[in-house]
Scaffold this active site. Structure first.
Site, PDB file in Angstrom:
ATOM      1  N   CYS A 128     -43.847 -22.740 -60.400  1.00 36.47           N
ATOM      2  CA  CYS A 128     -43.770 -22.321 -58.959  1.00 36.47           C
ATOM      3  C   CYS A 128     -42.232 -22.485 -58.489  1.00 36.47           C
ATOM      4  CB  CYS A 128     -44.493 -23.172 -58.224  1.00 36.47           C
ATOM      5  SG  CYS A 128     -46.259 -22.891 -58.395  1.00 36.47           S
ATOM      6  N   HIS A 144     -43.916 -22.521 -50.891  1.00 34.97           N
ATOM      7  CA  HIS A 144     -44.009 -22.781 -52.343  1.00 34.97           C
ATOM      8  C   HIS A 144     -44.711 -21.744 -52.978  1.00 34.97           C
ATOM      9  CE1 HIS A 144     -45.897 -26.323 -54.928  1.00 34.97           C
ATOM     10  NE2 HIS A 144     -45.863 -25.218 -55.552  1.00 34.97           N
ATOM     11  N   THR A 165     -41.247 -31.349 -48.329  1.00 35.47           N
ATOM     12  CA  THR A 165     -41.115 -31.835 -49.744  1.00 35.47           C
ATOM     13  C   THR A 165     -42.228 -30.929 -50.500  1.00 35.47           C
ATOM     14  OG1 THR A 165     -41.172 -33.543 -51.211  1.00 35.47           O
ATOM     15  CG2 THR A 165     -42.786 -33.528 -49.310  1.00 35.47           C
TER      16      THR A 165
END
Length: 167
Positions: free
Chosen positions: A40, A57, A34
């Site tokens: 981003c 990420h 997650t």
């Protein structure tokens, strides 16, 4: 900074791991990854037959030669995810990508529209590596919480005040 390949090891136990800014993690069918993204991009590579995948990420589009945090930049994150999965036996030809994020967090026109640059860079580097994009939820003006379940391939997108979507 976690950049190593992380896999669940206890049979039957699901793990949910958070992928922070600039990080890249991998998981198996017992793993959910997650991330919370604004401008981003959460870049997910998934091998559906092997139920293995990885998420980066991505914060910025270009590393300008910096290599210490490969998950942070689109130009280093995509090849890094591929290498992580190839080290676990995934063939690149079986990978698909899912993307979310790239929001315009600083409303208006101006130089701080990094979301658009991140979107373009991630798409470019996936295309260069021959990885098709199977699903995406990009742009807009809201941040998102994304969750990838490698057992099912469900990529869940949550935006405050809206119904969660599964891609």
């Amino acid at each position: 900074m976690l950049t190593s390949v992380t896999f669940a090891t206890d049979a039957g136990q699901e793990r949910t791991l958070s992928v922070g800014m600039g990080q890249a993690l991998a998981g198996d069918r017992q793993t959910q990854l997650t991330a919370i993204v604004g401008s981003c991009i959460a870049v997910v590579l998934w091998h559906p037959r092997m139920n293995l995948g990885a998420m980066a990420h991505v914060v910025l589009p270009d590393s300008h030669g910096k290599s210490e945090t490969p998950g942070k930049f689109a130009d280093t994150a995509v090849p890094h995810l591929v290498r992580m999965l190839e080290s676990k036996g995934c063939n690149r030809s079986g990978l698909t990508a899912k993307l979310a994020g790239g929001a315009c967090m600083f409303r208006g026109d101006g130089p701080l529209q990094i979301g658009d640059d991140n979107i373009a860079a991630c798409r470019t580097h996936l295309r260069q590596m021959g990885i098709p994009i199977a699903a995406e939820d990009l742009g807009g003006t809201s941040g998102r919480k994304v969750t990838m379940d490698f057992a099912t391939g469900r990529f869940t997108i949550e935006i405050a005040g809206k119904v969660a979507r599964v891609l």
